[in-house]
Design a protein around this motif. Structure first.
Motif, PDB file in Angstrom:
ATOM      1  N   ARG A   1      15.933 -51.398  -8.548  1.00 47.38           N
ATOM      2  CA  ARG A   1      16.902 -50.304  -8.426  1.00 47.38           C
ATOM      3  C   ARG A   1      16.549 -49.203  -9.419  1.00 47.38           C
ATOM      4  NH1 ARG A   1      23.440 -50.578  -8.937  1.00 47.38           N
ATOM      5  NH2 ARG A   1      23.644 -48.502  -9.769  1.00 47.38           N
ATOM      6  N   VAL A   2      16.596 -47.979  -8.934  1.00 44.90           N
ATOM      7  CA  VAL A   2      16.313 -46.800  -9.747  1.00 44.90           C
ATOM      8  C   VAL A   2      17.536 -45.893  -9.677  1.00 44.90           C
ATOM      9  CG1 VAL A   2      14.794 -44.819 -10.081  1.00 44.90           C
ATOM     10  CG2 VAL A   2      13.860 -46.955  -9.163  1.00 44.90           C
ATOM     11  N   ASP A   3      18.028 -45.501 -10.835  1.00 48.50           N
ATOM     12  CA  ASP A   3      19.138 -44.555 -10.912  1.00 48.50           C
ATOM     13  C   ASP A   3      18.618 -43.270 -11.535  1.00 48.50           C
ATOM     14  OD1 ASP A   3      20.822 -46.536  -9.972  1.00 48.50           O
ATOM     15  OD2 ASP A   3      21.695 -46.983 -11.912  1.00 48.50           O
ATOM     16  N   TYR A   4      19.034 -42.159 -10.971  1.00 40.66           N
ATOM     17  CA  TYR A   4      18.666 -40.848 -11.507  1.00 40.66           C
ATOM     18  C   TYR A   4      19.944 -40.041 -11.660  1.00 40.66           C
ATOM     19  CZ  TYR A   4      16.815 -36.148 -11.891  1.00 40.66           C
ATOM     20  OH  TYR A   4      16.542 -34.881 -12.329  1.00 40.66           O
ATOM     21  N   VAL A   5      20.136 -39.433 -12.837  1.00 39.53           N
ATOM     22  CA  VAL A   5      21.363 -38.687 -13.118  1.00 39.53           C
ATOM     23  C   VAL A   5      21.019 -37.310 -13.676  1.00 39.53           C
ATOM     24  CG1 VAL A   5      23.491 -38.645 -14.492  1.00 39.53           C
ATOM     25  CG2 VAL A   5      22.600 -40.823 -13.643  1.00 39.53           C
ATOM     26  N   GLU A   6      21.700 -36.307 -13.158  1.00 37.31           N
ATOM     27  CA  GLU A   6      21.633 -34.947 -13.706  1.00 37.31           C
ATOM     28  C   GLU A   6      23.051 -34.510 -14.040  1.00 37.31           C
ATOM     29  OE1 GLU A   6      18.039 -33.262 -10.832  1.00 37.31           O
ATOM     30  OE2 GLU A   6      19.943 -32.204 -10.871  1.00 37.31           O
TER      31      GLU A   6
ATOM     32  N   GLU B   1      13.586 -41.099   0.976  1.00 41.59           N
ATOM     33  CA  GLU B   1      13.067 -41.657   2.226  1.00 41.59           C
ATOM     34  C   GLU B   1      12.229 -42.906   1.993  1.00 41.59           C
ATOM     35  OE1 GLU B   1      11.079 -38.529   4.322  1.00 41.59           O
ATOM     36  OE2 GLU B   1      12.903 -37.322   4.450  1.00 41.59           O
ATOM     37  N   MET B   2      11.768 -43.126   0.761  1.00 46.05           N
ATOM     38  CA  MET B   2      10.962 -44.305   0.435  1.00 46.05           C
ATOM     39  C   MET B   2      11.827 -45.515   0.087  1.00 46.05           C
ATOM     40  SD  MET B   2       8.021 -42.752  -1.962  1.00 46.05           S
ATOM     41  CE  MET B   2       7.234 -41.197  -1.582  1.00 46.05           C
ATOM     42  N   ALA B   3      13.114 -45.340  -0.021  1.00 40.84           N
ATOM     43  CA  ALA B   3      14.010 -46.431  -0.398  1.00 40.84           C
ATOM     44  C   ALA B   3      14.023 -47.512   0.676  1.00 40.84           C
ATOM     45  CB  ALA B   3      15.419 -45.898  -0.629  1.00 40.84           C
ATOM     46  N   THR B   4      14.181 -48.753   0.246  1.00 38.12           N
ATOM     47  CA  THR B   4      14.225 -49.866   1.196  1.00 38.12           C
ATOM     48  C   THR B   4      15.618 -50.068   1.780  1.00 38.12           C
ATOM     49  OG1 THR B   4      14.625 -51.459  -0.574  1.00 38.12           O
ATOM     50  CG2 THR B   4      12.321 -51.067   0.068  1.00 38.12           C
ATOM     51  N   GLU B   5      16.624 -49.467   1.140  1.00 43.21           N
ATOM     52  CA  GLU B   5      18.008 -49.502   1.615  1.00 43.21           C
ATOM     53  C   GLU B   5      18.518 -48.067   1.627  1.00 43.21           C
ATOM     54  OE1 GLU B   5      20.261 -51.941  -1.062  1.00 43.21           O
ATOM     55  OE2 GLU B   5      18.887 -53.642  -0.864  1.00 43.21           O
ATOM     56  N   ALA B   6      19.622 -47.859   2.296  1.00 44.45           N
ATOM     57  CA  ALA B   6      20.205 -46.508   2.304  1.00 44.45           C
ATOM     58  C   ALA B   6      20.531 -46.103   0.864  1.00 44.45           C
ATOM     59  CB  ALA B   6      21.470 -46.476   3.149  1.00 44.45           C
TER      60      ALA B   6
ATOM     61  N   VAL C   1      21.875 -40.340  -8.171  1.00 48.34           N
ATOM     62  CA  VAL C   1      21.091 -40.895  -7.065  1.00 48.34           C
ATOM     63  C   VAL C   1      20.789 -42.344  -7.419  1.00 48.34           C
ATOM     64  CG1 VAL C   1      18.912 -40.781  -5.816  1.00 48.34           C
ATOM     65  CG2 VAL C   1      20.051 -38.668  -6.530  1.00 48.34           C
ATOM     66  N   ARG C   2      21.041 -43.237  -6.476  1.00 49.89           N
ATOM     67  CA  ARG C   2      20.711 -44.653  -6.646  1.00 49.89           C
ATOM     68  C   ARG C   2      19.901 -45.093  -5.443  1.00 49.89           C
ATOM     69  NH1 ARG C   2      26.490 -45.247  -8.667  1.00 49.89           N
ATOM     70  NH2 ARG C   2      26.149 -45.308 -10.905  1.00 49.89           N
ATOM     71  N   LEU C   3      18.759 -45.702  -5.737  1.00 46.13           N
ATOM     72  CA  LEU C   3      17.939 -46.195  -4.640  1.00 46.13           C
ATOM     73  C   LEU C   3      17.292 -47.507  -5.023  1.00 46.13           C
ATOM     74  CD1 LEU C   3      14.609 -45.694  -5.126  1.00 46.13           C
ATOM     75  CD2 LEU C   3      15.356 -43.348  -4.932  1.00 46.13           C
ATOM     76  N   VAL C   4      16.910 -48.267  -4.007  1.00 48.01           N
ATOM     77  CA  VAL C   4      16.188 -49.514  -4.194  1.00 48.01           C
ATOM     78  C   VAL C   4      14.790 -49.295  -3.650  1.00 48.01           C
ATOM     79  CG1 VAL C   4      16.066 -51.970  -3.616  1.00 48.01           C
ATOM     80  CG2 VAL C   4      18.296 -50.881  -4.029  1.00 48.01           C
ATOM     81  N   ALA C   5      13.793 -49.579  -4.484  1.00 48.92           N
ATOM     82  CA  ALA C   5      12.398 -49.338  -4.127  1.00 48.92           C
ATOM     83  C   ALA C   5      11.724 -50.637  -3.685  1.00 48.92           C
ATOM     84  CB  ALA C   5      11.651 -48.758  -5.323  1.00 48.92           C
TER      85      ALA C   5
ATOM     86  N   GLU D   1      22.163 -44.038  -2.332  1.00 44.36           N
ATOM     87  CA  GLU D   1      23.467 -43.453  -2.624  1.00 44.36           C
ATOM     88  C   GLU D   1      23.240 -42.136  -3.366  1.00 44.36           C
ATOM     89  OE1 GLU D   1      26.116 -46.092  -4.769  1.00 44.36           O
ATOM     90  OE2 GLU D   1      25.037 -47.810  -3.929  1.00 44.36           O
ATOM     91  N   VAL D   2      23.852 -41.082  -2.877  1.00 43.22           N
ATOM     92  CA  VAL D   2      23.781 -39.781  -3.538  1.00 43.22           C
ATOM     93  C   VAL D   2      25.214 -39.293  -3.699  1.00 43.22           C
ATOM     94  CG1 VAL D   2      22.944 -37.404  -3.387  1.00 43.22           C
ATOM     95  CG2 VAL D   2      21.544 -39.278  -2.477  1.00 43.22           C
TER      96      VAL D   2
END
Length: 114
Positions: A49-54, A79-84, A5-9, A86-87
């Motif tokens: 940017r926050v990356d989460y890996v499992e 849903e809190m991300a400022t951009e779409a 999961v990659r998101l921008v906060a 990536e999953v």
């Protein structure tokens, strides 16, 4: 099986997102049967940017957890991300060690000799 999961906060939400990912998503995931690895990453070059890996033994190990509360919380964070966000779900079918290099070098050498 790997979930990424990659998101921008937003700057004001970054700490909350990271804390929730760590406490509510990552830590419980690490205790689940079939989970090999779970980690939250922050990037120096992209501070929001926050990356989460499992990483899971296989898809069967991960699948039942997709409808659980933990994964629901992960979706809320997306849903809190400022951009779409990536999953991605990656099914890794092969893994090789250092011997792969020697094998491939030998194959390439034999092609050049032919």
């Amino acid at each position: 099986m790997q979930l990424t999961v990659r998101l921008v906060a937003a700057p004001e939400r970054l700490a909350d997102i990271v804390r929730t990912l760590h406490r509510v998503v990552m830590r419980p995931t690490q205790q689940l049967a079939g989970c090999q690895f779970a980690q939250v990453y922050l990037r120096m070059d992209e501070p929001l940017r926050v990356d989460y890996v499992e990483e899971w033994d296989d898809a069967e190990s991960l699948r039942p957890h997709l409808s659980g509360e933990r994964f629901g919380r992960l979706l809320e964070l997306l849903e809190m991300a400022t951009e779409a966000p990536e999953v991605s779900f990656r099914c890794i079918t092969e893994t090789h060690g250092i011997e792969y290099v020697a094998t491939q070098r030998a194959v390439q050498a034999s092609k050049h000799d032919a």
